[in-house]
Design a protein around this motif. Structure first.
Motif, PDB file in Angstrom:
ATOM      1  N   SER A 134       0.842  -1.200   0.000  1.00 23.68           N
ATOM      2  CA  SER A 134       0.000   0.000   0.000  1.00 23.68           C
ATOM      3  C   SER A 134       0.872   1.242   0.000  1.00 23.68           C
ATOM      4  CB  SER A 134      -0.911   0.012   1.240  1.00 23.68           C
ATOM      5  OG  SER A 134      -1.878  -0.988   1.092  1.00 23.68           O
ATOM      6  N   ASN A 135       2.165   1.030  -0.055  1.00 27.61           N
ATOM      7  CA  ASN A 135       3.114   2.138   0.011  1.00 27.61           C
ATOM      8  C   ASN A 135       3.381   2.672  -1.409  1.00 27.61           C
ATOM      9  OD1 ASN A 135       5.589   3.545   0.029  1.00 27.61           O
ATOM     10  ND2 ASN A 135       6.232   2.511   1.912  1.00 27.61           N
ATOM     11  N   GLY A 136       2.884   3.869  -1.675  1.00 28.60           N
ATOM     12  CA  GLY A 136       2.992   4.451  -3.013  1.00 28.60           C
ATOM     13  C   GLY A 136       4.442   4.607  -3.470  1.00 28.60           C
ATOM     14  N   ALA A 137       5.335   4.955  -2.539  1.00 27.75           N
ATOM     15  CA  ALA A 137       6.742   5.148  -2.919  1.00 27.75           C
ATOM     16  C   ALA A 137       7.379   3.810  -3.314  1.00 27.75           C
ATOM     17  CB  ALA A 137       7.511   5.782  -1.763  1.00 27.75           C
ATOM     18  N   VAL A 138       7.030   2.757  -2.599  1.00 25.94           N
ATOM     19  CA  VAL A 138       7.577   1.428  -2.926  1.00 25.94           C
ATOM     20  C   VAL A 138       7.040   0.971  -4.283  1.00 25.94           C
ATOM     21  CG1 VAL A 138       7.524  -1.022  -2.254  1.00 25.94           C
ATOM     22  CG2 VAL A 138       7.988   0.733  -0.529  1.00 25.94           C
ATOM     23  N   TRP A 139       5.760   1.196  -4.507  1.00 25.85           N
ATOM     24  CA  TRP A 139       5.147   0.776  -5.779  1.00 25.85           C
ATOM     25  C   TRP A 139       5.782   1.535  -6.948  1.00 25.85           C
ATOM     26  CZ3 TRP A 139       2.837  -3.141  -7.752  1.00 25.85           C
ATOM     27  CH2 TRP A 139       2.023  -3.034  -8.878  1.00 25.85           C
ATOM     28  N   GLU A 140       5.965   2.815  -6.768  1.00 24.59           N
ATOM     29  CA  GLU A 140       6.589   3.626  -7.825  1.00 24.59           C
ATOM     30  C   GLU A 140       8.012   3.132  -8.082  1.00 24.59           C
ATOM     31  OE1 GLU A 140       9.114   6.237  -9.649  1.00 24.59           O
ATOM     32  OE2 GLU A 140       9.248   6.236  -7.458  1.00 24.59           O
ATOM     33  N   TYR A 141       8.726   2.844  -7.007  1.00 32.38           N
ATOM     34  CA  TYR A 141      10.114   2.376  -7.139  1.00 32.38           C
ATOM     35  C   TYR A 141      10.165   1.035  -7.881  1.00 32.38           C
ATOM     36  CZ  TYR A 141      14.839   0.970  -5.885  1.00 32.38           C
ATOM     37  OH  TYR A 141      16.144   0.559  -5.945  1.00 32.38           O
ATOM     38  N   ALA A 142       9.314   0.102  -7.470  1.00 33.36           N
ATOM     39  CA  ALA A 142       9.294  -1.224  -8.112  1.00 33.36           C
ATOM     40  C   ALA A 142       9.003  -1.090  -9.607  1.00 33.36           C
ATOM     41  CB  ALA A 142       8.246  -2.108  -7.437  1.00 33.36           C
ATOM     42  N   ASN A 143       8.113  -0.173  -9.942  1.00 37.57           N
ATOM     43  CA  ASN A 143       7.720  -0.002 -11.342  1.00 37.57           C
ATOM     44  C   ASN A 143       8.807   0.613 -12.216  1.00 37.57           C
ATOM     45  OD1 ASN A 143       4.703  -0.629 -12.243  1.00 37.57           O
ATOM     46  ND2 ASN A 143       4.760  -0.250 -10.029  1.00 37.57           N
TER      47      ASN A 143
END
Ligand code: UDP
Length: 387
Positions: free
Chosen positions: A65-74
């Motif tokens: 649910s962490n937007g920064a982690v999701w952005e980083y992974a992408n």
């Protein structure tokens, strides 16, 4: 050796996130791993016979649910729209998990609505107050009541942990929500999916940086090479993601870990169980679950007449086994405090990841925790020289 400003021990998500972030900041980073492949336990590979992507160390599902982690992974991979569902077998019947209205109505042979189900479970759980629940058993009973606990949690947990549930932390069970709807998504998170080209491709892209060098089959705790513990600690900053107790040669006694054994089999059928993960709740079946990997990627062209399954068994890790899950009993927590004390006084060594902190971190938590280490703790290390 090429120039190194920092050594990272372990190429799982924690180590690779630190490596990539620090390389972007301009440091030359060397990552070592004692295995002959990158990626830690998230490593995946095509099965030799069928080409089906297999997660060698058990199924890994990415969710956050962490937007920064999701952005980083992408930045390193796209994700498929895969949504994880788990079913469980109990006394000859298959039920949906996590425990939801479907599970409750099937189990009690009822047709309750959400409010009635809530009332029923509240009555069954009334023997315990959730706030007072100190351990896994009390927590589970306070959330779902004794009958559901005994059917779906007690014996599965006994197989998974072989530890009295009264010795286990209540946190373990709070991973599994209870829902009074028919929603049986396994995870509650905002973002979810599987890396389109697999986990290994994702992690290789993280490593693909001109200032990152990866050396495999290199064990930090083995002496006799230029990147061993004694050759590096005190000379350059080290991020260590191996088991915390092993770093200190078990001086405070070993922390207890669970390890997993996997039995992989190719079956001559197009579909074995109709879903990716089936749990086995009863004690008469020795494995905890069966993974069927083709279901993780329904979008891929996999063979129609063969499938790969993996039965998962859990047991206590011995000295040479791969540690997977921190058991975290009261005795472990005491030892952990002493190891943390030692870790604090270890100059320029930063401990991270599931093994390095003895915490049950998921992949997204390992990435978040690495990002936070890079932001908050590593800048001080930048002032150190390199070798
Ligand atoms: N659990 C259970 N029954 C199940 C699934 C999970 O009792 O069918 C309990 C068990 O104690 C397990 C914990 O919930 O260790 C967390 O389960 P999860 O599926 O999140 O674990 P993981 O996939 O990380 O092994």
């Amino acid at each position: 050796m090429t120039r190194a400003d920092m050594l990272i021990v372990g190429s799982g998500f924690f180590g690779m996130t630190v490596a990539e972030r620090m390389a972007e900041l301009g440091l030359h980073v060397v990552v070592i791993d004692r295995r002959d492949h990158i990626g830690g336990n998230a490593f995946s590979e095509p099965d030799a016979e069928t080409g089906i992507e297999v997660h060698r160390y058990g199924a890994h599902l990415f969710h956050t649910s962490n937007g920064a982690v999701w952005e980083y992974a992408n930045r390193f991979t796209t994700f498929t729209p895969y949504v994880h569902h788990v079913y469980t077998k109990h006394r000859g019947e298959v039920y949906p998990l996590p425990i939801n209205l479907g599970t409750i109505n099937q189990f009690f042979r009822s047709a309750l609505g959400p409010e009635q189900a809530r009332q029923l479970i509240a009555e069954q759980a009334s023997e315990l107050n959730s706030e007072d629940a100190a351990d896994l058993e009390q927590k589970a009973i306070s959330l779902i009541g004794r009958p559901l606990y005994e059917a779906f949690i007690r014996d599965y947990t006994a197989k998974q942990w072989q530890t009295d549930p009264r010795e286990l932390s209540a946190d373990v069970i709070t991973r599994l929500p209870v829902r009074y709807t028919y929603d049986n998504r396994y995870f509650n998170d905002r973002f979810e999916g599987l890396p389109t080209d697999g986990y290994t491709a994702w992690i290789e892209r993280m490593a693909d940086h001109p200032r990152i060098e990866v050396r495999l089959s290199t064990d930090f705790l083995d002496e006799g090479h230029d990147l061993s513990k004694s050759a590096t600690v005190g000379r350059l900053p080290v991020v260590y993601t191996g088991p915390l107790d092993r770093y200190f040669d078990d001086v405070e006694g070993p922390l207890s870990w669970r390890t997993l054994d996997f039995e992989r089999e190719v079956l001559p059928v197009g579909d074995f169980q109709g879903t990716s993960v089936m749990n086995y709740a009863d004690p008469d079946v020795p494995y905890t679950r069966i993974h069927e990997f083709r279901h993780f990627h329904p979008e891929r062209a996999y063979p129609a007449d063969r499938t790969v399954i993996m039965r998962e068994y859990s047991r206590f890790a011995q000295r040479d086994d791969e540690p997977y899950y921190p058991v975290n009993t009261a005795a472990d927590r005491e030892r952990l405090l002493r190891y943390r004390e030692l870790a604090r006084s270890e100059r320029d060594v930063f401990f991270g990841g599931r093994l390095g902190t003895y915490q049950y971190l998921d992949m997204h938590m390992a990435i978040a925790s690495a990002m936070s280490m890079v932001q908050n703790r590593l800048p001080e290390a930048l002032s150190l020289g390199g070798v």
